[in-house]
Design a protein around this motif. Structure first.
Motif, mmCIF file in Angstrom:
data_model
loop_
_atom_site.group_PDB
_atom_site.id
_atom_site.type_symbol
_atom_site.label_atom_id
_atom_site.label_comp_id
_atom_site.label_asym_id
_atom_site.label_seq_id
_atom_site.Cartn_x
_atom_site.Cartn_y
_atom_site.Cartn_z
ATOM 1 N N ASN A 212 0.814 -1.219 0.000
ATOM 2 C CA ASN A 212 0.000 0.000 0.000
ATOM 3 C C ASN A 212 0.847 1.268 0.000
ATOM 4 O OD1 ASN A 212 -3.004 -0.920 0.545
ATOM 5 N ND2 ASN A 212 -1.698 -2.191 1.865
ATOM 6 N N LEU A 213 2.007 1.220 -0.611
ATOM 7 C CA LEU A 213 2.915 2.358 -0.559
ATOM 8 C C LEU A 213 2.293 3.639 -1.114
ATOM 9 C CD1 LEU A 213 6.285 0.689 -1.638
ATOM 10 C CD2 LEU A 213 5.660 1.507 0.639
ATOM 11 N N ALA A 214 1.734 3.577 -2.283
ATOM 12 C CA ALA A 214 1.168 4.778 -2.906
ATOM 13 C C ALA A 214 -0.002 5.318 -2.094
ATOM 14 C CB ALA A 214 0.725 4.465 -4.336
ATOM 15 N N LEU A 215 -0.837 4.408 -1.614
ATOM 16 C CA LEU A 215 -1.996 4.811 -0.821
ATOM 17 C C LEU A 215 -1.564 5.548 0.445
ATOM 18 C CD1 LEU A 215 -5.117 4.453 -0.373
ATOM 19 C CD2 LEU A 215 -4.527 2.397 0.927
ATOM 20 N N ILE A 216 -0.577 4.982 1.134
ATOM 21 C CA ILE A 216 -0.127 5.588 2.388
ATOM 22 C C ILE A 216 0.521 6.938 2.110
ATOM 23 C CG2 ILE A 216 1.476 5.315 4.315
ATOM 24 C CD1 ILE A 216 1.037 2.261 4.035
ATOM 25 N N ARG A 217 1.288 7.032 1.047
ATOM 26 C CA ARG A 217 1.989 8.281 0.751
ATOM 27 C C ARG A 217 1.028 9.418 0.396
ATOM 28 N NH1 ARG A 217 6.425 4.804 -2.326
ATOM 29 N NH2 ARG A 217 8.084 4.861 -0.744
ATOM 30 N N THR A 218 -0.107 9.090 -0.163
ATOM 31 C CA THR A 218 -1.032 10.139 -0.596
ATOM 32 C C THR A 218 -2.085 10.500 0.451
ATOM 33 O OG1 THR A 218 -2.382 8.445 -1.691
ATOM 34 C CG2 THR A 218 -0.771 9.628 -3.041
ATOM 35 N N GLU A 219 -2.378 9.593 1.385
ATOM 36 C CA GLU A 219 -3.466 9.871 2.327
ATOM 37 C C GLU A 219 -3.013 10.041 3.769
ATOM 38 O OE1 GLU A 219 -7.229 7.945 2.036
ATOM 39 O OE2 GLU A 219 -6.858 7.210 0.005
ATOM 40 N N SER A 220 -1.829 9.612 4.127
ATOM 41 C CA SER A 220 -1.383 9.669 5.525
ATOM 42 C C SER A 220 -0.322 10.752 5.694
ATOM 43 C CB SER A 220 -0.810 8.302 5.930
ATOM 44 O OG SER A 220 -0.455 8.289 7.286
ATOM 45 N N GLY A 221 -0.400 11.470 6.811
ATOM 46 C CA GLY A 221 0.632 12.448 7.145
ATOM 47 C C GLY A 221 0.634 13.685 6.275
ATOM 48 N N TYR A 230 -4.643 5.610 11.639
ATOM 49 C CA TYR A 230 -3.332 5.113 12.056
ATOM 50 C C TYR A 230 -2.235 5.808 11.257
ATOM 51 C CZ TYR A 230 -5.841 1.227 14.320
ATOM 52 O OH TYR A 230 -6.667 0.472 15.113
ATOM 53 N N GLN A 231 -1.102 6.001 11.892
ATOM 54 C CA GLN A 231 -0.005 6.758 11.280
ATOM 55 C C GLN A 231 0.892 5.827 10.455
ATOM 56 O OE1 GLN A 231 -0.341 10.177 11.816
ATOM 57 N NE2 GLN A 231 -2.206 9.345 12.746
ATOM 58 N N LEU A 232 0.321 5.260 9.406
ATOM 59 C CA LEU A 232 1.050 4.269 8.625
ATOM 60 C C LEU A 232 2.228 4.860 7.872
ATOM 61 C CD1 LEU A 232 -1.875 2.060 7.241
ATOM 62 C CD2 LEU A 232 -0.607 1.874 9.399
ATOM 63 N N HIS A 233 2.229 6.165 7.635
ATOM 64 C CA HIS A 233 3.358 6.766 6.920
ATOM 65 C C HIS A 233 4.656 6.665 7.717
ATOM 66 C CE1 HIS A 233 1.884 9.966 9.541
ATOM 67 N NE2 HIS A 233 3.045 10.576 9.400
ATOM 68 N N ARG A 234 4.555 6.426 9.024
ATOM 69 C CA ARG A 234 5.772 6.251 9.821
ATOM 70 C C ARG A 234 6.516 4.980 9.416
ATOM 71 N NH1 ARG A 234 5.752 11.314 11.963
ATOM 72 N NH2 ARG A 234 3.904 11.713 13.231
ATOM 73 N N LEU A 235 5.819 4.058 8.739
ATOM 74 C CA LEU A 235 6.406 2.772 8.375
ATOM 75 C C LEU A 235 6.941 2.747 6.949
ATOM 76 C CD1 LEU A 235 3.595 0.579 9.955
ATOM 77 C CD2 LEU A 235 5.843 1.074 10.929
#
Length: 955
Positions: A212-221, A230-235
């Protein structure tokens, strides 16, 4: 035995096997207070456990997993989104797991258990010039574990950001009962035998992130305050797979945090505070981008409703230093050099004045003003809950955040949305971070009102997302906003959150209903329509009478503070939630609801919860929402013992004004009797402790001689009310008071033989109290408008509050308006040129709690300093005797423990200085504590007495 009871017994037995010696409480008397936090929700747990070690937590988690019972971790219980309540077992970390394990000064880190209160950590690190950056307004009672759970921020988040930025490592217990460490490199087992399971857990998380790299980069943080979800961008790979920071803000739904290593910051060497006035909060928000150019450490905002409530509750002088306006910003600047900070403050004022939005602005120089202003802001949640007009407001949408440059536009839209739904909101918060707290007058007691709330919250979520913001900026999603996450995030992101939790907690037992698979936001609401409760006290400020009065407690937990103000002495002595003002109020709320506490006024659980309340009344002043537990306790005792035998001390101490008046006719033989063996027997029979010496009764002759010696010339300007305690035990105080008042230009006529009814109120004998009060009011309300000076503070407070609230008559209110304490009389009525006799350079002072609570703005400490006493060392807190409380045999130990919090340490370093205590209880406690020092506490009148060795001093 029911199935539920049998299951609970089995669960507690299994916990006892896996965690031997762990304290686990069940039943409504123990679990009732834990059904609530500071949110709108009520979720009664099955049990509350109080772990002392991480191994205890492992035992609870494993037992609950076997039984399929949820686990909710709890710190100070101040969560405003419903994050800290749950139906299974609640783990209270604040009671025992509250140790600071290590402070590494060179590394600027500290290792702490989850239950450490933030202020305790800050006090310890301040010795090394260090601090923990995030500082929520609840800093005096919130725990580090709770801050980690919510990813809390605070007033200085412009500088210090969120808790996650300061976390180095977390020690956790997984849902499977495995202990591990989460840090910036991933997960490591604490037990080598758990290596394989921890490695699988880490691998599953990495696989989830990789998919889910692209998803996390665009919606988290996306923005600094994006706490929701959840702060998934920390991962992400670019962020180093920081598992510690990813678990911050998961609200206990993925793992249980038992300890943490946190990063510390250097304490600022210089600071300046500016206060800026505005026409409204939108105008204030418009100036935030310009203010941020000057690198402030804090930019806090609030509207006029909070200030008005503070002034109404604690006096007009409780808020000073604000310019004209209807909304205000506090701007704090910090640095290493005071001259540079001052120059920056001046430049900022010039820049803002050039833009023309502030109605006024100033740099606050006085440290006392700065403390006062910060207290107003820190008490915002409580002050906004019950406003000066009696209106109630609630959280639920108290935590949204946008980028600071979008704040003004968001607030414009938000105010329109409030108006469209016919709602009113009280706004305050961290304007510099774009995070606005608001409490709204939702009607959650009716179906229609709940429907309006649901519709409003759904539209508010859409509004904040439209402005690029987040539903939560620091309080977490909890039960209040988790259902709305689908408005903010895509379905794929919601699925990723669910998968993240699934890896950590496959059976969904950790704080269920939060973030993932959320409970409806209008489920489990605490507020509902309740029947009116018939009472003896009138509770005129509460629309729903007693039910509305006890509902004042909204859980902000200021009563759980270890310092600052006077409340709550019993909590400070025991550390037990049930002994806090909040815990007692929650038990009374449970009683009114009639669900878990089903026997109403006869409830032994409520009686036990109220048992250690000292009736000090400090909460009526210190509590931001004005909870008055002394009055609630008096009402409860009255109803509980109606038509029944009472505790023996209610007769021996409750009827003291009557028995002491009789004793005055034979004081010498009575005193001799009480000092002998028969006296101890009588004490035991009366429920009175034998650890104390019963004070000697004064004779009627001593009283007559004292009053004769204190007689003043006409014209009389005031009445000197000789209360029952002064008459019975220290008539010398009446004499001294009369002389001092005459010397100050306030000649008084003594009024003797009447009673305020206090002892009957404190023991809950309200029928008798009303008869006594009515007789006294009739005698005093005789057309005379002169002030009534009462030397005993507790009796003055009874006249001021209890008499009008119990009698409810205009006559009672007229008498109450005339009452002055001795301090108040000298402050308000003394001749301008009056000079007292020479006074000592330094004194120790114990202010009576009732005087502290009922007569704000007339503090003995202020008067003493004004009269020339250079140093006044004041005990901050209750003396512990508190009327009948400390004389009751079962309360002696608590009484001494309370004294040990503030008073005893001062008495241990007297160095020959006089001790001033106007309250008879306070003076008696001091005399008891210093029994071998050949001294006694003085009433302020005795310290100021222009004459010495007056007649009438003996019994």
């Amino acid at each position: 035995m029911t199935t539920t009871t049998r299951d609970l017994a089995g669960l507690t037995a299994r916990i006892a096997e896996l965690a031997p010696g762990l304290r686990v409480e069940t039943g409504p008397g123990a679990t009732g207070p834990y059904a609530y936090d500071a949110s709108n929700y009520r979720v009664p747990p099955r049990a509350v456990a109080f772990p002392r070690t991480a191994e205890d937590v492992v035992g609870v988690v494993r037992a609950c997993r076997e039984a399929g019972v949820p686990v909710t971790a709890r710190g100070g219980g101040t969560s405003m989104a419903g994050n800290a309540v749950g139906r299974g077992v609640v783990l209270d970390f604040s009671r025992y797991m509250n140790r600071i394990l290590d402070i590494d000064v060179p590394a600027r880190t500290a290792r702490v258990e989850a239950g450490v209160v933030l202020d305790a950590l800050r006090s310890a690190t301040a010795l090394h010039g260090l601090d923990f950056g995030p500082d929520p307004s609840s800093h005096s009672r919130c725990t580090l574990g709770g801050m980690i759970g919510n990813d809390a921020c605070g007033n200085r988040s412009v500088r210090d950001g969120r808790t996650s930025a300061h976390v180095v490592a977390l020690e956790i217990v997984t849902a499977g009962g495995v202990r591990a460490v989460a840090d910036h490199t991933g997960l490591q087992p604490l037990d080598p035998h758990d290596g394989a399971s921890v490695a699988r857990l880490e691998a599953d998380i990495k696989r989830l992130v990789g998919e889910n790299l692209a998803l996390i980069r665009t919606e988290s943080g996306r923005i600094p305050r994006q706490v929701s979800g959840y702060q998934l961008h920390r991962l992400l790979p670019e962020n180093g797979f920081d598992m510690a920071r990813a678990l911050v803000g998961t609200e206990g739904s993925c793992a249980v945090v038992t300890a943490a290593t946190v990063r510390l910051v250097a304490t600022a060497q210089a600071s300046a505070l500016l206060t800026l006035g505005y026409d409204d909060v939108v105008a204030a928000a418009e100036d935030v981008p310009e203010i941020l150019r000057f690198a402030p450490s804090a930019v806090e905002g609030m509207d006029e409703a909070i200030v008005a409530t503070m002034r109404a509750r604690r006096g007009p002088d409780s808020v000073t230093g604000l310019p004209e306006g209807h909304a205000w910003l506090y701007v704090e600047l910090e640095g290493d050099d005071q001259a540079e900070v001052n120059a920056r403050a001046a430049a900022l004022l010039d820049a803002l004045e050039a833009q023309g939005r502030p109605t006024g602005g100033r740099v606050v120089e006085s440290p006392a003003e700065r403390r006062s202003l910060w207290r107003v802001r820190e008490d915002g949640a409580g002050l906004a809950a019950r406003l000066v007009d009696g209106g109630e407001s609630w959280p639920g949408w108290e935590d949204a955040a946008v980028a600071p440059e979008h704040l003004a536009a968001y607030l414009r839209g938000f105010r329109k949305l409030l108006a469209a739904h016919g709602l009113t909101g009280v706004l305050y918060g961290h304007f510099g971070a774009g995070c606005v707290h608001v409490r709204i007058d939702f009607d959650m007691a009716t179906d229609d009102g709940r429907g309006v709330m649901r519709q409003f919250l759904t539209e508010a979520a859409a509004l904040v997302v439209e402005h690029g913001g987040t539903l939560s900026g620091e309080h977490g999603d909890g039960r209040a906003r988790s259902e709305l996450l689908e408005v903010m995030y895509s379905h794929r992101m919601i699925a990723a959150f669910a998968a993240f939790k699934q890896v950590f907690d496959p059976e969904g037992l950790l704080n269920p209903g939060v973030v993932v698979d959320p409970a409806p936001l209008d489920a489990d609401l605490a507020l509902r329509e309740l029947p009116l409760v018939e009472t003896t006290f009138g509770f005129p400020l509460d629309e729903d009478g007693f039910a509305g009065a006890v509902r004042r407690c909204v859980g902000v937990g200021r009563c759980r503070s270890d310092a600052g103000g006077v409340m709550c002495p019993s909590y400070r002595a025991t550390g037990e939630e049930n002994d806090s003002t909040r815990g007692r109020a929650r038990m009374l709320q449970e009683m009114v609801r009639g669900e878990t506490v089903t026997d109403g006024w006869r409830s032994t659980e409520v009686r036990d919860a109220l048992d250690l309340c000292l009736s000090c009344k400090a909460c009526s002043s210190d509590c931001p929402v004005g909870v008055d537990m002394a009055t609630y306790k008096a009402e409860f005792l009255h109803q509980h013992y109606r038509g029944r035998l009472r505790p023996r001390s209610h007769y021996s101490l409750g009827w003291l004004p009557t028995t002491s008046a009789l004793a005055g006719y034979a004081a010498r033989p009575v005193n001799a009797l009480l000092r002998g063996p028969l006296g101890k027997l009588l004490a035991r029979l009366g429920g009175i402790t034998t650890e104390r010496r019963i004070p000697a009764f004064a004779s009627r002759r001593a009283l007559r001689n004292t009053l004769r010696a204190a007689k003043t010339a006409e014209p009389v300007k005031a009445l000197l009310f000789v209360d029952s305690f002064t008459r019975a035990f220290r008539p010398r105080v009446a004499g001294a008071a009369g002389r001092v008042l005459a010397d100050a230009g306030i000649p008084c006529a003594p009024q003797e033989g009447l009673c305020c009814g206090l002892t009957w109120v404190s023991t809950g004998q309200l029928g008798t109290a009303r008869r006594i009060m009515a007789r006294t009011v009739t005698a005093l309300d005789n057309g005379d408008s002169r002030p009534i000076v009462v030397a005993e503070p507790s009796c003055a407070a009874a006249f001021k509050r209890d008499v009008p609230e119990l009698l409810g008559t205009e006559a009672a209110r007229r008498v109450a308006d005339r009452v002055r304490t001795f301090t108040g009389a000298l402050t308000d009525l003394a001749d301008e040129g009056w000079t007292p006799p020479p006074l000592p350079e330094s004194v120790v002072l114990q202010t009576h709690c009732h005087e502290y609570a009922a007569f704000k703005g007339h503090r003995p400490a202020d008067l003493l300093r004004r009269l020339g006493v250079h140093t006044v060392d004041e005990a901050e807190g209750c003396c512990g005797l508190a009327g009948n409380f400390g004389f009751e045999a079962e309360h002696y130990d608590t009484s001494i423990a309370v004294a040990g919090l503030a008073l005893t340490p001062l008495l241990d370093r007297l160095d020959g200085r006089p001790v001033v205590a106007d309250g008879f209880s306070c003076a008696t406690q001091i005399d008891h504590l210093t029994g071998d020092q050949d001294m006694r506490a003085l009433h302020l009148a005795e310290l100021l007495d222009p004459a010495a060795d007056q007649p009438g001093e003996t019994t």
